[in-house]
Design a protein around this motif. Sequence first.
Motif, short mmCIF file in Angstrom:
data_model
loop_
_atom_site.label_atom_id
_atom_site.label_comp_id
_atom_site.label_asym_id
_atom_site.label_seq_id
_atom_site.Cartn_x
_atom_site.Cartn_y
_atom_site.Cartn_z
N LYS A 106 17.94 -28.20 -24.68
CA LYS A 106 16.39 -28.23 -24.54
C LYS A 106 16.37 -26.43 -24.23
O LYS A 106 17.13 -26.02 -23.15
CB LYS A 106 15.97 -28.84 -23.23
CG LYS A 106 14.48 -28.48 -23.31
CD LYS A 106 14.02 -29.48 -22.07
CE LYS A 106 12.48 -29.22 -21.82
NZ LYS A 106 11.85 -30.05 -20.87
N VAL A 107 15.94 -25.90 -25.30
CA VAL A 107 15.77 -24.47 -24.70
C VAL A 107 14.20 -23.94 -24.90
O VAL A 107 13.37 -24.68 -25.16
CB VAL A 107 16.45 -23.67 -26.16
CG1 VAL A 107 18.01 -23.94 -26.08
CG2 VAL A 107 15.76 -23.98 -27.42
N SER A 108 13.97 -22.91 -24.51
CA SER A 108 12.53 -22.28 -23.96
C SER A 108 12.03 -21.63 -25.22
O SER A 108 10.94 -21.01 -25.14
CB SER A 108 12.70 -21.49 -22.82
OG SER A 108 13.26 -20.36 -22.80
N TYR A 109 12.49 -21.66 -26.35
CA TYR A 109 12.06 -20.61 -27.41
C TYR A 109 12.39 -21.27 -28.62
O TYR A 109 13.23 -22.38 -28.88
CB TYR A 109 12.90 -19.35 -27.30
CG TYR A 109 14.58 -19.41 -27.62
CD1 TYR A 109 15.24 -19.53 -28.66
CD2 TYR A 109 15.26 -19.87 -26.15
CE1 TYR A 109 16.48 -19.69 -28.64
CE2 TYR A 109 16.69 -20.02 -26.34
CZ TYR A 109 17.20 -20.07 -27.62
OH TYR A 109 18.61 -20.11 -27.28
N ASP A 110 11.75 -20.78 -29.68
CA ASP A 110 11.92 -21.32 -30.90
C ASP A 110 12.84 -20.13 -31.69
O ASP A 110 12.48 -19.04 -31.74
CB ASP A 110 10.60 -21.33 -31.85
CG ASP A 110 10.80 -21.88 -33.42
OD1 ASP A 110 11.82 -21.75 -33.84
OD2 ASP A 110 9.38 -22.18 -33.94
N PRO A 111 13.95 -20.56 -32.24
CA PRO A 111 14.93 -19.78 -32.69
C PRO A 111 14.29 -18.85 -33.83
O PRO A 111 14.78 -17.79 -34.02
CB PRO A 111 16.17 -20.71 -33.26
CG PRO A 111 16.12 -21.94 -32.56
CD PRO A 111 14.52 -22.21 -32.24
N LYS A 112 13.40 -19.34 -34.52
CA LYS A 112 12.49 -18.61 -35.56
C LYS A 112 12.12 -17.42 -35.17
O LYS A 112 11.74 -16.34 -35.58
CB LYS A 112 11.63 -19.45 -36.27
CG LYS A 112 12.32 -20.40 -37.31
CD LYS A 112 11.46 -21.43 -37.90
CE LYS A 112 11.72 -22.47 -38.58
NZ LYS A 112 10.94 -23.47 -39.21
N ASN A 113 11.82 -17.10 -33.67
CA ASN A 113 11.04 -16.12 -33.10
C ASN A 113 12.03 -15.18 -32.56
O ASN A 113 11.82 -14.25 -31.87
CB ASN A 113 10.22 -16.40 -31.85
CG ASN A 113 9.13 -17.43 -32.25
OD1 ASN A 113 8.45 -17.20 -33.24
ND2 ASN A 113 8.69 -18.46 -31.59
N VAL A 114 13.20 -15.18 -32.75
CA VAL A 114 14.37 -14.27 -32.79
C VAL A 114 14.88 -13.84 -33.87
O VAL A 114 15.30 -14.52 -34.81
CB VAL A 114 15.62 -15.01 -31.75
CG1 VAL A 114 16.50 -13.72 -31.56
CG2 VAL A 114 14.69 -15.50 -30.45
N VAL A 115 15.01 -12.69 -34.30
CA VAL A 115 15.32 -11.85 -35.41
C VAL A 115 16.84 -11.32 -35.36
O VAL A 115 16.90 -10.32 -34.44
CB VAL A 115 14.50 -11.01 -36.30
CG1 VAL A 115 14.81 -10.40 -37.33
CG2 VAL A 115 13.27 -11.51 -36.14
#
Length: 327
Positions: A106-115
């Motif tokens: 469970k992570v606090s972010y969507d991986p697509k929002n990290v480039v």
Amino acid sequence: MTIRQTMGLGAFILSTVTTGLVQAQTFPDKPITMIVSYAAGATTDISARTLAAGAEKILGVPITVENKGGGGGTVSTGLLASKKPDGYTVLVGSTAAITSRPMIMKVSYDPKNVVGMLQYSYFHNGSIVVNSNSPWKTIDEFIAHAKSKPGMSYAVAGAGGIAVGSQQMGVAALMKCKGLDFKMIPTQGGSKANTMLMGNHVDFTAGSGSHLPLVNDGVLRELVIFQREKDQNFPNVPRLKDIGCDWDYPPDVGIFVAVPKGLPPDVFKKLEDTFTQVVQSDEFKAMLKRNYLPFDFKDSKALAAQLKAETEWYKKYFATMGVAIKN
């Protein structure tokens, strides 16, 4: 479209282009924060601080390094994803934080929002590491002891639970191959795992790379490595396949620079060009060599392709393991 509408659209486009040019010309005009996914003193931290120092000279502003360990890089990656995409916050961390770990944690972010901006190295795939004064001089001696004493403990950098990192996966492969049983103790970075081992709080570590200078200094000893190829620094250390253990080697987990999604293109390019200039320098490459880190450069385009391939590999791996993917 009326003349007024046409003029309004033209003014909007001109304003947008002008704004972009101004951003590129004025960026940066204040300090930049570089978040590092691992503890101070670890090899990733050392490389990040060297990168920051070199980039400061080019950009003309201070770059403050903040260590935010935890969750195998997911804590720091979540922090990055929450920041405004303006170029003033960057991350040096693990590609696994946006490929494999979000699938099972469970992570606090969507991986697509990290480039990913670029990669300059990759993590050691792992190894069985013991204190140099331990009774085990060879992997055969270690395995014999492990069979007679099930439940030996080991420290590993990263999150607990299923074997997701190459170090944990390598230990799991050894256990399956030789019929062993180990207890995993996750730590926030390889340096903490080394400290636990040297303090005799665990029996061994699944070395992640930060142990290599200590091996060279005679403080620790490698018994077997989880890499596909021999380690040229320590060519006498056997690989898993040298001791009869077949393994579907996972992709190399990269050490990369990342930014929040939505960074203005001109700012992105300025940062990418700056960091590329630093990591391509002889001084940076020499630092990597001193810290037993391989030089493996990928620009943003090549990195994007690698991240996609790494993600697909882990999807298949977890399906084989019968693990439900969370994200």
